[in-house]
Scaffold this motif. Structure first.
Motif, PDB file in Angstrom:
ATOM      1  N   LEU A 335       0.421  -1.281  -0.171  1.00 23.80           N
ATOM      2  CA  LEU A 335      -0.204   0.112  -0.240  1.00 23.80           C
ATOM      3  C   LEU A 335       0.886   1.576   0.197  1.00 23.80           C
ATOM      4  CD1 LEU A 335      -2.822  -1.230   2.943  1.00 23.80           C
ATOM      5  CD2 LEU A 335      -2.617  -1.710   0.453  1.00 23.80           C
ATOM      6  N   GLU A 361      -7.080   0.923   6.324  1.00 25.22           N
ATOM      7  CA  GLU A 361      -7.199   0.204   5.321  1.00 25.22           C
ATOM      8  C   GLU A 361      -7.184  -1.577   5.526  1.00 25.22           C
ATOM      9  OE1 GLU A 361      -8.113   0.431   1.552  1.00 25.22           O
ATOM     10  OE2 GLU A 361      -9.066   2.888   2.466  1.00 25.22           O
ATOM     11  N   ASP A 364     -10.047  -2.173   8.372  1.00 28.00           N
ATOM     12  CA  ASP A 364     -11.301  -2.327   7.468  1.00 28.00           C
ATOM     13  C   ASP A 364     -11.196  -4.323   6.442  1.00 28.00           C
ATOM     14  OD1 ASP A 364     -11.950  -0.795   9.187  1.00 28.00           O
ATOM     15  OD2 ASP A 364     -12.185   1.092   6.636  1.00 28.00           O
ATOM     16  N   SER A 401      -9.299   8.991   1.878  1.00 29.90           N
ATOM     17  CA  SER A 401      -8.717   8.907   1.259  1.00 29.90           C
ATOM     18  C   SER A 401      -7.173   9.235   0.898  1.00 29.90           C
ATOM     19  CB  SER A 401      -9.611   9.067  -0.251  1.00 29.90           C
ATOM     20  OG  SER A 401      -9.576  10.669  -0.591  1.00 29.90           O
ATOM     21  N   PRO A 410      -5.233   2.710  -1.424  1.00 29.14           N
ATOM     22  CA  PRO A 410      -5.760   1.574  -0.769  1.00 29.14           C
ATOM     23  C   PRO A 410      -6.224   0.202  -0.999  1.00 29.14           C
ATOM     24  CG  PRO A 410      -7.123   2.732  -2.733  1.00 29.14           C
ATOM     25  CD  PRO A 410      -5.955   3.269  -2.705  1.00 29.14           C
ATOM     26  N   VAL A 411      -7.086  -0.532  -0.297  1.00 30.08           N
ATOM     27  CA  VAL A 411      -6.242  -1.974  -0.418  1.00 30.08           C
ATOM     28  C   VAL A 411      -7.138  -2.367  -2.004  1.00 30.08           C
ATOM     29  CG1 VAL A 411      -7.616  -4.358   0.484  1.00 30.08           C
ATOM     30  CG2 VAL A 411      -6.436  -2.298   1.588  1.00 30.08           C
TER      31      VAL A 411
END
Length: 637
Positions: A335, A361, A364, A401, A410-411
């Motif tokens: 990432l 990230e 989640d 973001s 992001p993932v």
């Protein structure tokens, strides 16, 4: 979101493998707590020595047992830019502790060497062993047994792992690590690397090289590339033993001062004298260790931690292996792109979203554990960023973001689907490669070997014009037992320059590379090392070697019968005995292998018969051969 099945499986495997040693470690913590607050069992003479040099108001508090006493372990020296800011921390911590109704004392100092100074020098052969000396020095400081909690002032390469190992030996104490932050950005790291390569090619003067180095390393604070020091900070946050978002706040700023103060306040709230007791040894469990490795993979962190965090885990009674790291890397996406894996430095990483964005990230996506930390609220608090509002410190939600997708992503849109490291296997043993730093077109090299026993010899071969166009540099007898496993970063400019010329080059070594190294495909930490009879000691000039980072293989393409009949080449580099290296002969003789943490000290709880634990057997679990702990004699501890 539920935990990713592979992260869950790796964690459970570590838990099962570590059951006996972890239980022994936790039993030790309970034993240390049976007598109540730490100063209670001290005799009058013991206690008088504790407060003899203190101010009168501190003496009054130390005479009793209800005011917490905070131990400070400091790695201050003013040669390390990252540690220079710590000079006045003890007096500030003491003043704050007094204001909070507590006391604070410097329990001890630990050595802190700069790998940037010792790169390519004899002192680098002391570097890895300094970690274990730091662990022992930490234990010496805390051994006075007069503290209810501790704070640790340290940042750089071996210093944080050493402090962690020593702190875990006193795992009944609450602990918080306090960073000093990175220096402001200087010259871009790519510009520095370009001049280094031109200097290696004879196209830049020493004056030009020194000027760009001075513009890069220019003020107090950590170096701004994402090497071992800054990786340390991310891993500490991922384990929840440093305040959220505190890693990359610059020294000398109001926010830095507020975070330092908050760390002291928090650790004093966690002692056994209050109602929120959080000992370090309980916080750092299997989940915390896995979180650290996940963060390492997701950010493309330093390869040095494939050694250090095995040792840190061992100190908490947890058995971590390279196979665990490899399996985590297979499901954790990359990432972040921070130099040497990208153009940005850590200040730009912080501005783009930093640890708060990356951790949110990962959480989640079910790739990190929710777990208790030094702050109430647990791991989710690490998705928040520290802010000053009207002079008061508060934490706000991190960026929703990325502010710069060339730095963090992001993932759902990672730089790569898999993490930063890869385990290599083959007839040369096992090794690791920093996949995230190598462009895809350079990840597979098949070429003849050029074998040397010292990195300086490769530079001499280049100067003589005798290196093949394409080759694999095999630099052996650089492992822990041979000479302390120095970093071989001095080879990076030469090999980088040759790769820029379109030549196919790679490095295979039982030594280490700097956390700042990248670009060149490098199979490092080859285990077993040559000094232990590892197959790397059988390689000869002209042997064809295949390094395939994508496939995870490292092989010498020699007929099996010839290979089996071949003897081991002796080490042609004489052992160094000057500049302090003679003092570490015992460490070299007794150090364990790299894939067991390269420990030269006993670490973690003893086995039931009182001997150290070590890997010396294998068993099948989940289809993969793994090491298991078993007691053995102290020689290889």
């Amino acid at each position: 979101m539920s935990l990713h099945p592979q992260i869950e499986a790796v964690t459970e495997r570590i838990r099962r493998r570590s059951a006996a040693s972890r239980a022994a470690y936790l039993a030790g913590i309970e034993q240390a707590l049976r007598e109540g607050p730490t100063r209670a069992p001290l005799s009058c003479a013991n206690l008088a020595h504790v407060f003899a040099a203190c101010a009168e108001h501190d003496k009054a508090r130390l005479r009793g047992s209800q005011a917490p006493n905070l131990g400070i372990i400091t790695a201050y020296n003013d040669m390390l830019s990252a540690h220079q800011p710590y000079e006045h921390y003890p007096e500030r911590i003491r003043a704050l502790a007094r204001a909070l109704g507590a006391t604070a004392q410097v329990a001890g100092g630990v050595p802190a060497m700069c790998d940037g100074v010792t790169q390519g020098r004899p002192g680098m052969e002391l570097s890895l062993f300094s970690r274990d000396v730091i662990a022992q020095a930490t234990a010496v400081g805390l051994s006075h047994d007069a503290f209810d909690a501790a704070v640790f002032l340290g940042i750089c390469d071996k210093i944080v792992p050493g402090l962690l190992i020593g702190a875990l030996a006193f795992g009944h104490l609450p602990a918080v690590f306090i960073p000093s932050g990175p220096m402001p950005s200087g010259i871009p790291n790519r510009r520095k690397a370009e001049v280094r390569e031109r200097y290696a090619a004879g196209q830049a003067s020493r004056e030009e090289l020194l000027e760009v180095e001075a513009q890069s390393y220019h003020s107090p604070g950590t170096c701004t590339f994402y090497g071992t020091a800054n990786s340390n900070q991310v891993l500490l946050e991922a384990m929840g033993v440093q305040l959220p978002g505190s890693s990359f706040v610059n020294p000398g700023t109001p926010l830095r001062a507020a975070l330092d103060e908050a760390a002291v306040r928090r650790v004093l709230q966690m002692t056994a004298l209050g109602d929120d007791y959080r000992p370090l040894g309980r916080l750092i469990d299997e989940r915390a260790i896995v979180n650290a490795i996940v963060a390492l993979m997701a950010t493309g962190g330093s390869t040095n931690h494939t050694i250090h965090w095995i040792a840190v885990a061992r100190a908490a009674g947890i058995v971590l292996t390279w196979d665990d790291m490899d399996q985590i890397s297979q499901v954790v996406p990359l990432l972040a792109r921070v130099y040497p894996n990208g153009e940005a430095d850590v200040n730009r990483f912080q501005a783009a979203g930093g640890t708060a964005f990356v951790f949110r990230e990962l959480l989640d996506a079910g790739l990190m554990h929710e777990l208790p930390t030094v702050v109430p609220g647990g791991m989710r608090e690490y998705t928040r960023e520290p802010r000053l509002a009207d002079g008061a410190l508060a934490w706000a939600p991190g960026a929703a973001s990325s502010a710069d997708e060339s730095v963090v992503r992001p993932v759902t849109a990672p730089f790569e689907a898999q993490g930063g490291l890869r385990l290599l296997r083959g007839n040369l043993g096992r090794a690791l490669i920093k996949l995230s730093a190598v462009q895809p077109e350079h990840r597979r090299v098949e070429a003849q070997a050029v074998v040397v026993d010292a990195p300086q010899k490769l530079n001499k071969l280049h100067a003589a014009g005798v290196l093949p166009r394409d080759f694999v540099a095999v630099v052996r007898y650089q492992g822990p037992r041979a000479n302390g496993m120095p970093e071989l970063h001095s080879l990076a400019p030469l090999l980088g320059m040759l790769q820029n010329q379109g030549r196919r080059v790679a490095l295979v070594t039982d030594g280490r590379l700097s956390g700042a190294s990248g670009k060149i495909p490098a199979a490092i930490h080859v285990t077993p090392e040559a000094a232990r009879g590892g197959p790397i000691g059988k390689v000869r000039d002209g042997d064809v070697i295949r390094l395939d980072a994508e496939a995870g293989t490292l092989e010498v393409l020699v007929d099996a019968a010839e290979w089996n009949a071949r003897g081991y080449a002796p080490n042609t580099s004489p052992a160094g005995h000057d500049l302090g290296r003679n003092l570490f002969a015992f460490s070299r003789a007794n150090v364990g292998p790299a894939d067991q943490g390269a420990l030269s000290i006993s670490c973690g709880p003893p086995a039931p018969d009182g001997t150290p634990w070590n890997y010396d057997a294998e068993y099948e679990l989940g289809g993969a051969a793994e090491a298991v702990l078993a007691p053995h004699d102290a020689k290889d501890a």
